[in-house]
Every structure is written in C-alpha cells, then in structure tokens.
Design a protein around this motif. Structure first.
Motif, PDB file in Angstrom:
ATOM      1  N   HIS A  11       0.813  -1.196   0.021  1.00  0.00           N
ATOM      2  CA  HIS A  11       0.140   0.005  -0.007  1.00  0.00           C
ATOM      3  C   HIS A  11       1.063   1.197   0.082  1.00  0.00           C
ATOM      4  CE1 HIS A  11      -3.740  -2.235   0.776  1.00  0.00           C
ATOM      5  NE2 HIS A  11      -2.929  -3.158   1.285  1.00  0.00           N
ATOM      6  N   ASP A  16      -3.895   3.488   2.577  1.00  0.00           N
ATOM      7  CA  ASP A  16      -3.724   3.547   3.848  1.00  0.00           C
ATOM      8  C   ASP A  16      -2.209   3.200   4.300  1.00  0.00           C
ATOM      9  OD1 ASP A  16      -3.938   1.121   3.357  1.00  0.00           O
ATOM     10  OD2 ASP A  16      -5.243   0.732   5.032  1.00  0.00           O
ATOM     11  N   HIS A  41      -5.903  -0.006  -1.429  1.00  0.00           N
ATOM     12  CA  HIS A  41      -7.401  -0.394  -1.208  1.00  0.00           C
ATOM     13  C   HIS A  41      -8.271   0.427  -2.029  1.00  0.00           C
ATOM     14  CE1 HIS A  41      -6.533  -2.633   2.679  1.00  0.00           C
ATOM     15  NE2 HIS A  41      -5.704  -1.282   2.982  1.00  0.00           N
ATOM     16  N   HIS A 252       2.495  -1.452   4.712  1.00  0.00           N
ATOM     17  CA  HIS A 252       1.951  -0.565   4.762  1.00  0.00           C
ATOM     18  C   HIS A 252       2.870   0.762   5.060  1.00  0.00           C
ATOM     19  CE1 HIS A 252      -1.834  -2.715   4.850  1.00  0.00           C
ATOM     20  NE2 HIS A 252      -2.286  -1.605   4.648  1.00  0.00           N
TER      21      HIS A 252
HETATM   22 MN    MN Z   1      -4.637  -1.337   4.764  1.00  0.00          MN
END
Ligand code: MN
Ligand code: AMP
Ligand code: MN
Ligand code: MN
Length: 279
Positions: A11, A16, A41, A252
């Motif tokens: 990500h 996020d 996402h 992330h």
């Molecule tokens: Mn996530």
C-alpha cells in the motif's frame, strides 16, 4: 520460478500506507524485489506513479488493486493482479466503493462524537493524503495522535473492532462482483490473507469454493498475517482446489511492518505461483 522475489501486495499514501507509490517502488527495488505490484485499497490512483518508478528502478511491474468485499456478513479482501487500469467496469466498481467509504467515515465520526471524541472526521481526513480514499487506518492515526491509544492496533482493538464504539456495519462489494470486475479488466483474482478471517474450517472451504466458482484463481499463501503453519495449510488448500498461490508483504508503513517489502518467506515448492500467468 517459485524462487522469484515477488511482492504482490502493498500500500501507498493513495490508500492507507505512509510512503508514496514511488517511495514504495524504490524500497521494493532496494530490498531485492524483482516482480512488484502496488495494491492500494479500492483505488488505482497510485498506479501510474508506481509503474514509472518501477521502470526507473528496473523492477518488473504489474498493475494491482485490493478490493473490499462482504461475503456472508464478513469483510474480506480480494487482490486483483495484472489488471488493466483503464478498464471502465473496474473503475466504476471501485468508484462506488469509495463513495460508500465517505458515508461510512461520517458514521464512524458520529459514533465517536457520541462517545465524547470530537473532530475525528476532519482529523481522519487530515491523515488521508488521498481524500477520495478514507479508511479506518486514518481514524486510527488521528486517535493515536490525540492520545486515545498507544498505537494503531491498540486503536483497532479499543475503538474500531466489532462491537466497539467506532464499529459501523458496512456493505462492501459482493464477492462475485469484485472478481468479475477484475476479470473484466483482464486481471487475476487472488483471495487475500485468508488466515486473517476467523473462519471455521467448513466456512473457509465454502469461501474457497464460492471464490473459485465465480472465477477466482489464486490464494495469498505467504503474507504478513500468516504464520508458517498457515502458509503450509493454504498451500495445501491451493493444491487441493486447483488454485495458484500468491506472495505479498501487505506492507503499509516502514515503522510498523511484520514483513518489509520483499523480505518474506518463499512460497512452498508444492504450489504454482500466480505469476506463472504473467507473460
Ligand atoms: Mn490497509
Ligand atoms: P478499512 O478498509 O478502512 O476498513 O481499513 C482496513 C485496514 O485497516 C486494513 O487494510 C489494515 O491496514 C488496517 N487494520 C485492520 N485491522 C487492523 C489492526 N488490528 N491493527 C492495525 N491495522 C489494522
Ligand atoms: Mn487486506
Ligand atoms: Mn492490504
């Protein structure tokens, strides 16, 4: 081929994550990844920057996405790999999910206000670099910054998990819809981190059956949320259901990552890697 250092799930700030798509690409390259995908996402916004940065770093790149789905009253995630980011069916489906995220964010904020935590809507948006993609992680960062919890997982446990103040029931895309959008764009549908779902065995087998019946092709076997035992178990399930296997860190944030980009175990040699489908 199974030994290729692929990382097919991560990500950026377009959803996020905390690094820009180009920063994620450079981190993947310097960690030795050779086949890479960005899977934000419910948005494709970071893909042009990711593709360019991948090319500049000599990384092989395929376009990706992670779609939020509701199946049998549970939220689950379907990764689309090797999608066409210009496909209108996929773009329209994702736009609908993003619109519903805005409504959900308002409801989360209303519930937090009722519990005495004010300003969380603006606060969460302030942590969302892409205002079009607001999620619970942005609320989590706001709540940590305000001292309501020690870290993001503490926020999830205390405020955002089922039954807690900021928990809002939400209807995401249907499983068959999400898989159909991915396939319409020429992509491959992957059941993401199934070990995160707390499913009884019979339910899990039913999910895999439903997923395959609607055109799903692979299961994420090696990912940050799976133990070694879970990876071995999902490898067996791939083999017994005739599904391919994927590998992705679900990276992330460099400050809080179980597996850094490209630093995850190899797929078991018993499975066929999903990237065998990519030219
Ligand atoms: Mn996530
Ligand atoms: P959303 O799609 O907005 O509901 O947010 C889901 C995201 O929240 C996941 O993709 C994770 O990045 C994050 N998340 C979910 N559960 C946790 C947890 N227990 N601790 C930290 N982050 C979590
Ligand atoms: Mn996920
Ligand atoms: Mn993810």
């Amino acid at each position: 081929m199974g030994q290729l250092n692929s990382d097919l799930h991560c990500h950026s700030t377009e959803s996020d994550g905390t690094l820009s798509p180009a920063e994620v690409a450079r981190r993947a390259a310097s960690n030795g990844v050779s086949l890479w995908t960005l899977t934000d996402h419910d948005t494709l916004k970071g893909l042009p920057e990711a593709r360019e940065a991948a090319a500049a770093s000599g990384l092989r790149f395929v376009h990706g996405v992670e779609i939020s789905v509701t199946w049998n009253f549970q939220t689950l995630h379907i990764v689309g790999l090797n999608i066409d980011p210009a496909n209108l069916v996929l773009l329209a489906g994702l736009a609908k999910i993003r619109a519903s995220r805005q409504e959900r964010a308002q409801k989360i904020a209303d519930q937090l206000t009722e519990a005495g935590i004010s300003g969380s809507l603006d606060g969460a948006y302030a942590f969302a670099q892409n205002a079009d993609l607001i999620g619970r992680t942005h609320f989590a960062r706001f709540l940590v910054a305000r001292g309501f919890a020690r870290n993001e997982s503490d926020v999830f446990r205390r405020y955002l998990s089922p039954g807690r103040t900021g928990d809002v029931p939400h209807q995401w895309a249907q499983l068959a819809e999400a898989v159909a959008w991915i396939r319409a764009s020429g992509g491959v549908a992957v059941l993401a981190h199934p070990g995160r779902l707390k499913l009884a065995r019979a339910q899990l087998v039913r999910l895999i059956g439903d997923f395959k019946a609607c055109g799903g092709a692979a299961i994420e076997v090696v990912t940050a949320s799976h133990s070694q035992d879970q990876a071995a178990d999902f490898a067996l399930l791939c083999c017994s259901h005739g599904l391919l296997a994927s590998r992705g860190s679900d990276f992330h944030n460099p400050d809080d990552a179980r597996y850094d980009l490209g630093k995850l175990p190899q797929l078991p040699s018993s499975v066929t890697p999903v990237w065998s489908l990519f030219a």
